[in-house]
Design a protein around this motif. Structure first.
Motif, short mmCIF file in Angstrom:
data_model
loop_
_atom_site.label_atom_id
_atom_site.label_comp_id
_atom_site.label_asym_id
_atom_site.label_seq_id
_atom_site.Cartn_x
_atom_site.Cartn_y
_atom_site.Cartn_z
N ALA A 95 -5.64 -6.03 9.86
CA ALA A 95 -4.95 -6.13 8.66
C ALA A 95 -4.39 -4.96 8.03
CB ALA A 95 -5.87 -6.65 7.66
N THR A 96 -4.96 -3.69 8.38
CA THR A 96 -4.84 -2.38 7.42
C THR A 96 -3.99 -1.78 8.16
OG1 THR A 96 -6.66 -1.48 8.38
CG2 THR A 96 -6.92 -2.36 6.29
N ARG A 97 -3.73 -1.88 9.62
CA ARG A 97 -2.78 -1.02 10.18
C ARG A 97 -1.39 -1.08 9.77
NH1 ARG A 97 -5.25 -3.50 15.48
NH2 ARG A 97 -6.88 -2.20 16.00
N LYS A 98 -0.99 -2.33 9.43
CA LYS A 98 0.51 -2.64 8.75
C LYS A 98 0.32 -1.90 7.26
CE LYS A 98 2.10 -6.16 11.66
NZ LYS A 98 2.62 -7.44 12.10
N LEU A 99 -0.80 -2.46 6.67
CA LEU A 99 -0.99 -2.06 5.15
C LEU A 99 -0.81 -0.37 5.17
CD1 LEU A 99 -1.55 -2.69 2.31
CD2 LEU A 99 -3.91 -2.56 2.83
N PHE A 100 -1.49 0.36 5.77
CA PHE A 100 -1.71 1.63 5.75
C PHE A 100 -0.29 2.42 6.22
CE2 PHE A 100 -6.65 1.30 5.86
CZ PHE A 100 -6.52 1.20 4.79
N ALA A 101 0.48 1.72 7.04
CA ALA A 101 1.55 2.23 7.61
C ALA A 101 2.53 2.34 6.33
CB ALA A 101 2.02 1.35 8.39
N VAL A 102 2.30 1.58 5.14
CA VAL A 102 3.27 1.80 4.12
C VAL A 102 2.61 2.06 2.89
CG1 VAL A 102 4.90 -0.24 5.19
CG2 VAL A 102 2.75 -0.88 3.77
N ALA A 103 1.38 2.23 2.92
CA ALA A 103 0.72 2.53 1.65
C ALA A 103 -0.64 3.22 1.83
CB ALA A 103 0.35 1.15 0.68
N ASP A 104 -0.41 4.56 1.99
CA ASP A 104 -1.65 5.17 2.41
C ASP A 104 -2.04 6.27 1.38
OD1 ASP A 104 0.33 7.04 2.44
OD2 ASP A 104 0.04 7.84 4.58
N THR A 105 -1.57 6.17 0.16
CA THR A 105 -2.15 6.74 -1.04
C THR A 105 -2.19 5.83 -2.25
OG1 THR A 105 0.24 7.20 -2.03
CG2 THR A 105 -0.71 8.80 -0.42
N ARG B 120 -0.79 5.92 -5.19
CA ARG B 120 0.42 5.51 -5.85
C ARG B 120 1.28 4.65 -4.89
NH1 ARG B 120 3.90 10.59 -7.59
NH2 ARG B 120 1.89 10.33 -9.29
N LYS B 121 1.30 4.86 -3.63
CA LYS B 121 2.07 3.74 -2.78
C LYS B 121 1.57 2.53 -2.64
CE LYS B 121 3.46 7.23 0.54
NZ LYS B 121 3.37 7.89 1.97
N MET B 122 0.14 2.39 -2.89
CA MET B 122 -0.53 0.92 -3.08
C MET B 122 -0.09 0.35 -4.26
SD MET B 122 -2.51 -0.84 -0.94
CE MET B 122 -3.36 0.20 -0.01
N LEU B 123 -0.08 1.02 -5.36
CA LEU B 123 0.33 0.63 -6.58
C LEU B 123 1.89 0.01 -6.62
CD1 LEU B 123 -1.34 3.02 -9.02
CD2 LEU B 123 -1.95 0.66 -8.66
N ALA C 7 -7.83 -7.79 -3.04
CA ALA C 7 -6.39 -7.34 -3.37
C ALA C 7 -6.46 -6.70 -4.72
CB ALA C 7 -5.40 -8.41 -2.91
N LYS C 8 -7.12 -7.54 -5.84
CA LYS C 8 -7.33 -7.12 -6.84
C LYS C 8 -8.09 -5.75 -7.17
CE LYS C 8 -6.87 -11.93 -8.71
NZ LYS C 8 -7.66 -12.81 -9.72
N ASN C 9 -9.24 -5.56 -6.41
CA ASN C 9 -9.89 -4.51 -6.19
C ASN C 9 -9.32 -3.38 -5.83
OD1 ASN C 9 -12.42 -5.70 -7.53
ND2 ASN C 9 -13.18 -6.22 -5.72
N VAL C 10 -8.37 -3.62 -4.77
CA VAL C 10 -7.77 -2.36 -4.30
C VAL C 10 -6.61 -2.02 -5.20
CG1 VAL C 10 -5.79 -1.79 -2.62
CG2 VAL C 10 -7.96 -3.11 -1.72
N ILE C 11 -5.96 -2.73 -5.94
CA ILE C 11 -5.05 -2.37 -6.88
C ILE C 11 -5.81 -1.78 -8.23
CG2 ILE C 11 -3.46 -3.17 -8.69
CD1 ILE C 11 -2.30 -3.09 -5.77
N ALA C 12 -6.75 -2.14 -8.30
CA ALA C 12 -7.64 -1.61 -9.75
C ALA C 12 -8.23 -0.11 -9.31
CB ALA C 12 -8.65 -2.62 -10.09
N LEU C 13 -8.93 -0.09 -8.10
CA LEU C 13 -9.43 1.12 -7.61
C LEU C 13 -8.30 2.26 -7.43
CD1 LEU C 13 -9.28 2.09 -4.34
CD2 LEU C 13 -10.91 0.00 -4.19
N SER C 14 -7.04 1.79 -6.89
CA SER C 14 -5.99 2.59 -6.68
C SER C 14 -5.34 3.10 -8.19
CB SER C 14 -4.63 2.01 -6.06
OG SER C 14 -5.12 1.38 -4.63
#
Length: 216
Positions: free
Chosen positions: A54-64, A66-69, A90-97
């Motif tokens: 799952a994260t290969r494609k996620l981290f390709a577009v959001a590796d910081t 700010r990008k995740m937000l 997903a909620k936690n990822v946004i919140a921690l970011s």
């Protein structure tokens, strides 16, 4: 509760682990400290292989952070929906970011307390990050380590906190840095929950486990 193996036996066990795998690595894919935090947080009640997929494609577009937000909750959810408990994660990822971006300048802190203050980050996740990224001798106890610690008496304990303390108390200092990775890998591939591969085990002669799997 059983007593831990004596110091000379512990030293021999970890010397063998080191000889077989001098630099053990975690199996969660990441490109920086931030993606490591996210990957470990996502791995709760999920396999490393499933998280990596799952994260290969996620981290390709959001590796910081700010990008995740910028990707947003819906975007993160879409990327990780193959992982268990994905909506809450997903909620936690946004919140921690958001916390990392607003309170830490987008950087991952090297403090356990600061890491554990992040949504979705418990002591185990914090210890993984401290160990893998900051090279601290932190012990992240998962189900594999809990099983191996008690079965072999390397680090017996009634719960994960007790096993963590037992590793810190009984494993020789020079092996603390990689101890949790050696134990995870041993539990994942050799000392499995059902029918452990005792005939192939490098420490079988030092292990007091009575119900060893016999050689074929």
């Amino acid at each position: 509760m059983s007593r831990a193996l004596p110091y000379p036996v512990q030293r021999e066990i970890f010397a063998r682990f080191q000889a077989a795998e001098p630099e053990p690595k975690g199996e969660l894919e990441h490109v920086n400290a931030y993606t490591l935090v996210v990957a470990v947080a996502l791995s709760a009640q999920a396999t490393d292989a499933g998280v990596n997929k799952a994260t290969r494609k996620l981290f390709a577009v959001a590796d910081t952070p700010r990008k995740m937000l910028e990707l947003g909750l819906e975007g993160v959810t879409e990327h990780i929906k193959s992982i268990g408990l994905y909506r809450n994660k997903a909620k936690n990822v946004i919140a921690l970011s958001r916390i990392l971006e607003e309170e830490h300048g987008g950087e991952v802190p090297s403090s356990r307390a600061a890491l554990q203050a992040l949504p979705g980050v418990g002591r185990k996740t914090a210890n993984v990050v401290l160990n893998m990224w900051w090279a601290h001798p932190a012990q992240a106890v998962d189900t594999h380590i809990f099983r191996v610690g008690n079965r072999t008496r390397i680090a017996p304990g009634k719960d994960v906190d007790a096993v963590e303390r037992a590793i810190e108390d009984h494993v020789p200092a020079e092996y603390q840095r990689h101890a949790h990775h050696w134990l995870i890998l041993h539990g994942r591939y050799i000392c499995t929950a059902r029918k452990p591969k005792c005939p192939a085990c490098p420490i079988a002669d030092l292990c007091p486990y009575e119900d060893k799997t016999p050689a074929p």
